[in-house]
Design a protein around this motif. Structure first.
Motif, mmCIF file in Angstrom:
data_model
loop_
_atom_site.group_PDB
_atom_site.id
_atom_site.type_symbol
_atom_site.label_atom_id
_atom_site.label_comp_id
_atom_site.label_asym_id
_atom_site.label_seq_id
_atom_site.Cartn_x
_atom_site.Cartn_y
_atom_site.Cartn_z
ATOM 1 N N LEU A 39 83.409 78.235 83.121
ATOM 2 C CA LEU A 39 84.036 77.177 83.920
ATOM 3 C C LEU A 39 83.086 76.733 85.029
ATOM 4 C CD1 LEU A 39 87.540 78.830 84.429
ATOM 5 C CD2 LEU A 39 87.041 76.901 82.937
ATOM 6 N N THR A 40 83.170 75.472 85.419
ATOM 7 C CA THR A 40 82.479 75.044 86.625
ATOM 8 C C THR A 40 83.214 75.651 87.818
ATOM 9 O OG1 THR A 40 83.819 73.064 87.009
ATOM 10 C CG2 THR A 40 81.888 72.826 85.546
ATOM 11 N N TRP A 41 82.561 75.619 88.973
ATOM 12 C CA TRP A 41 83.223 76.154 90.161
ATOM 13 C C TRP A 41 84.530 75.403 90.432
ATOM 14 C CZ3 TRP A 41 84.282 80.045 92.899
ATOM 15 C CH2 TRP A 41 84.916 79.901 94.125
ATOM 16 N N SER A 42 84.510 74.085 90.319
ATOM 17 C CA SER A 42 85.706 73.288 90.605
ATOM 18 C C SER A 42 86.816 73.562 89.597
ATOM 19 C CB SER A 42 85.368 71.800 90.639
ATOM 20 O OG SER A 42 84.456 71.537 91.677
ATOM 21 N N GLU A 43 86.456 73.688 88.318
ATOM 22 C CA GLU A 43 87.470 74.019 87.304
ATOM 23 C C GLU A 43 88.094 75.383 87.603
ATOM 24 O OE1 GLU A 43 85.594 71.824 83.364
ATOM 25 O OE2 GLU A 43 84.985 73.876 83.858
ATOM 26 N N TYR A 44 87.238 76.343 87.939
ATOM 27 C CA TYR A 44 87.710 77.681 88.264
ATOM 28 C C TYR A 44 88.663 77.657 89.458
ATOM 29 C CZ TYR A 44 87.625 82.459 90.049
ATOM 30 O OH TYR A 44 87.989 83.681 90.533
ATOM 31 N N ALA A 45 88.267 76.965 90.512
ATOM 32 C CA ALA A 45 89.108 76.880 91.710
ATOM 33 C C ALA A 45 90.447 76.225 91.398
ATOM 34 C CB ALA A 45 88.374 76.114 92.807
ATOM 35 N N MET A 46 90.421 75.184 90.581
ATOM 36 C CA MET A 46 91.673 74.515 90.196
ATOM 37 C C MET A 46 92.552 75.454 89.377
ATOM 38 S SD MET A 46 91.814 71.078 91.091
ATOM 39 C CE MET A 46 92.668 70.244 89.770
#
Length: 94
Positions: A39-46
């Motif tokens: 996952l990208t960082w943003s996908e992970y955070a979401m």
């Protein structure tokens, strides 16, 4: 194979993410969890914020879009996407 790649290849179901999380726990920690999952960082955070994001992450990847762009495209037609899109304002999508 990373979690995202395995799901997109049809080898596992999205519900198996916690199995990957457990597998990551037994690694040396040289790779961050979001990288281990693919996952990208943003996908992970979401995803951490709201696990309903997973189905949208996979739909976005299948469509060759970022999660934010996919959610934006779904706005007005999908109430959950509307909610998640608002949340996406808090993350960097570069």
């Amino acid at each position: 194979m990373k979690y995202v790649d395995a799901v997109l290849a049809g080898k596992i179901s999205p519900d198996e993410i916690l199995d990957y999380r457990t597998a990551w726990d037994s690694t040396s920690g040289e790779v961050s969890l979001h990288e281990f999952l693919g996952l990208t960082w943003s996908e992970y955070a979401m995803w951490v914020h709201d696990d309903r994001n997973l189905e949208y992450i996979f739909a976005a990847r299948r469509g060759g879009k970022s999660l934010r762009q996919h959610l934006e495209d779904r706005r007005g037609a999908d109430q959950i996407a509307d909610e998640l899109y608002k949340m996406s304002d808090f993350y960097d999508w570069d």
